[in-house]
Every structure is written in C-alpha cells, then in structure tokens.
Design an enzyme around this catalytic site. Structure first.
Site, PDB file in Angstrom:
ATOM      1  N   PRO A 128       0.825  -1.345   0.034  1.00  0.00           N
ATOM      2  CA  PRO A 128       0.043   0.047   0.009  1.00  0.00           C
ATOM      3  C   PRO A 128       0.977   1.225  -0.067  1.00  0.00           C
ATOM      4  O   PRO A 128       0.563   2.168  -0.738  1.00  0.00           O
ATOM      5  CB  PRO A 128      -0.953  -0.283   1.263  1.00  0.00           C
ATOM      6  CG  PRO A 128      -0.890  -1.659   1.476  1.00  0.00           C
ATOM      7  CD  PRO A 128       0.411  -2.030   1.098  1.00  0.00           C
ATOM      8  N   TYR A 129       1.873   1.462   0.681  1.00  0.00           N
ATOM      9  CA  TYR A 129       2.847   2.367   0.766  1.00  0.00           C
ATOM     10  C   TYR A 129       3.521   2.586  -0.497  1.00  0.00           C
ATOM     11  O   TYR A 129       3.288   3.955  -1.300  1.00  0.00           O
ATOM     12  CB  TYR A 129       4.096   1.999   1.675  1.00  0.00           C
ATOM     13  CG  TYR A 129       5.137   3.187   1.668  1.00  0.00           C
ATOM     14  CD1 TYR A 129       4.819   4.430   2.474  1.00  0.00           C
ATOM     15  CD2 TYR A 129       6.294   2.896   1.126  1.00  0.00           C
ATOM     16  CE1 TYR A 129       5.995   5.374   2.470  1.00  0.00           C
ATOM     17  CE2 TYR A 129       7.410   3.847   1.108  1.00  0.00           C
ATOM     18  CZ  TYR A 129       7.124   5.020   1.868  1.00  0.00           C
ATOM     19  OH  TYR A 129       8.253   5.842   1.976  1.00  0.00           O
ATOM     20  N   TYR A 130       3.918   1.819  -1.287  1.00  0.00           N
ATOM     21  CA  TYR A 130       4.389   2.051  -2.865  1.00  0.00           C
ATOM     22  C   TYR A 130       3.133   2.417  -3.412  1.00  0.00           C
ATOM     23  O   TYR A 130       3.555   3.092  -4.516  1.00  0.00           O
ATOM     24  CB  TYR A 130       5.010   0.871  -3.124  1.00  0.00           C
ATOM     25  CG  TYR A 130       6.561   0.534  -2.601  1.00  0.00           C
ATOM     26  CD1 TYR A 130       7.446   1.259  -3.016  1.00  0.00           C
ATOM     27  CD2 TYR A 130       6.783  -0.550  -1.998  1.00  0.00           C
ATOM     28  CE1 TYR A 130       8.850   1.091  -2.559  1.00  0.00           C
ATOM     29  CE2 TYR A 130       8.118  -0.733  -1.410  1.00  0.00           C
ATOM     30  CZ  TYR A 130       8.949  -0.078  -1.698  1.00  0.00           C
ATOM     31  OH  TYR A 130      10.257  -0.226  -1.214  1.00  0.00           O
TER      32      TYR A 130
END
Length: 216
Positions: A128-130
């Site tokens: 999710p961060y990327y």
C-alpha cells in the site's frame, strides 16, 4: 532566501530538513498536525504551523499564501496500516498539490521512494505504501502544472550523512541513504533549477550533492 512550507516537519527527514533550511537562512513554516510537537524548537527562522492533511484543499491553501515553495515530506512509512497510508501518503499529498495550485504556489518537492515505478518490487506489507507513493507521483507529474521535483530515496538509515550521493533517473539501482543526506538533497534541490520537472532516485554514492544535482 526562500519562504518554504515543509509538510511533515516532525518526521525523521522533516526534522533534519527544517534545520538545514534555517541554516541556509530560508524562512521555514514547519507544517505539523500538532504544533506542540515542536515546542522544544527555538529558531527564529522556523515557525511551527498547524497543517492537518485531513482538511480540504481550500483550507490547506490558506496556509500557503505568500510562500515560495512546498516540500511534502509527510508519510506513514508503511507502518500505520493501509488506510492511514492512503489518507496521508496519497490523498494528503494530492490535497497538498491542489492547495498549492489554489494558493498560487508553483514550486513543489515531494519525497517519494525508490521502486515506486516497479510493481514487481512492491512486496508484503509495504505494497500500500508503494502504491500510494506511485499514484501521488503520477498526480504531481500529470494532473498538475506545478514546478515539481520528485526525490526517490532508497532504504533510509539513521547513519550520519556524508554529503556524497548517487542520483539516477533509471530504476535499476539499489542501495540505502542516510535521512540526513535526503534532507540535504531536498534542501539543495529547492535552490537548483536543474532539478525542476525532474524525477530521480537517490542512494549513497561518491559525488558531492551539488555536483550530482548539476549533472541531472
């Protein structure tokens, strides 16, 4: 001298960045959700500024009137859950871009992450961060008319900065970088026209920061 809003000024990179900018005699609005986080800061060039990324762009824009540049250094680091990551790293970033356009601020520097363009490297809990970083970068490049710089550092460390870096525009690099050196690169980018409308990866290397930026 510039007047710069640093969003995420209490983060690990943000704290170093605001001090570097102050040492350069820039005036810094240190954007944080709770200004009490900066009560121990005593620097006439740094003004703690309440900046809540959950507010609407029209409200955020009021904090940007009259400034020269914005740095978006806020981020969950992928450690606060997917929901918070999307609200901060993606929607918070996009709302800040929209607010900048409303306020008439042209210069926008964002701290992204290495490998955001390579989905094969989005693994585990960091996916999710990327994804958030990828779409925030895409919005900045393709949905705004801002004068942008996108800095994509490798694995962040708390080592002392060396001032020696490697900048690449290709994704076939790997490595780490001290948070202090990330902050130095961001600060230098704000004052270097070679970095405008540019996206680059950042890891530790052998070139002084100014030389590396001038070769972009």
């Amino acid at each position: 001298m510039m007047k710069i809003l640093v969003i995420g000024a209490h983060g690990n990179v943000g704290q170093k960045l605001i001090r570097i900018l102050s040492d350069q005699d820039d005036q810094v609005l240190a954007g944080v959700r709770d200004p009490a986080q900066l009560t121990d800061l005593h620097d006439e060039n740094i003004i703690p500024t309440k900046f809540d990324l959950e507010q609407l762009p029209e409200i955020l824009a009021q904090k940007m009137i009259g400034i020269d540049a914005i740095v978006f250094a806020a981020g969950s680091g992928g450690k606060t859950g997917a929901d918070k990551t999307m609200l901060v790293d993606l929607d918070g970033a996009v709302k800040s871009m929209q607010a900048a356009q409303i306020a008439g601020v042209q210069r926008f520097v964002i701290v992204s992450a290495l490998y955001t363009d390579d989905r094969e490297k989005w693994v585990g809990d960091m996916r999710p961060y990327y994804a958030a970083k990828y779409y925030a970068d895409q919005w900045l490049m393709n949905q705004t008319e801002l004068n942008y710089t996108i800095v994509r550092p490798g694995r962040l460390t708390d080592d002392a900065g060396t001032g020696l870096v490697q900048l690449d525009t290709e994704q076939d690099v790997a490595g780490s970088i001290a948070r202090e050196d990330v902050a130095k690169v961001v600060a230098a980018s704000l004052h270097n026209t070679k970095t405008t409308q540019r996206v680059f990866n950042l890891i530790s290397g052998e070139k002084p920061i100014d030389d590396a930026l001038n070769e972009l």
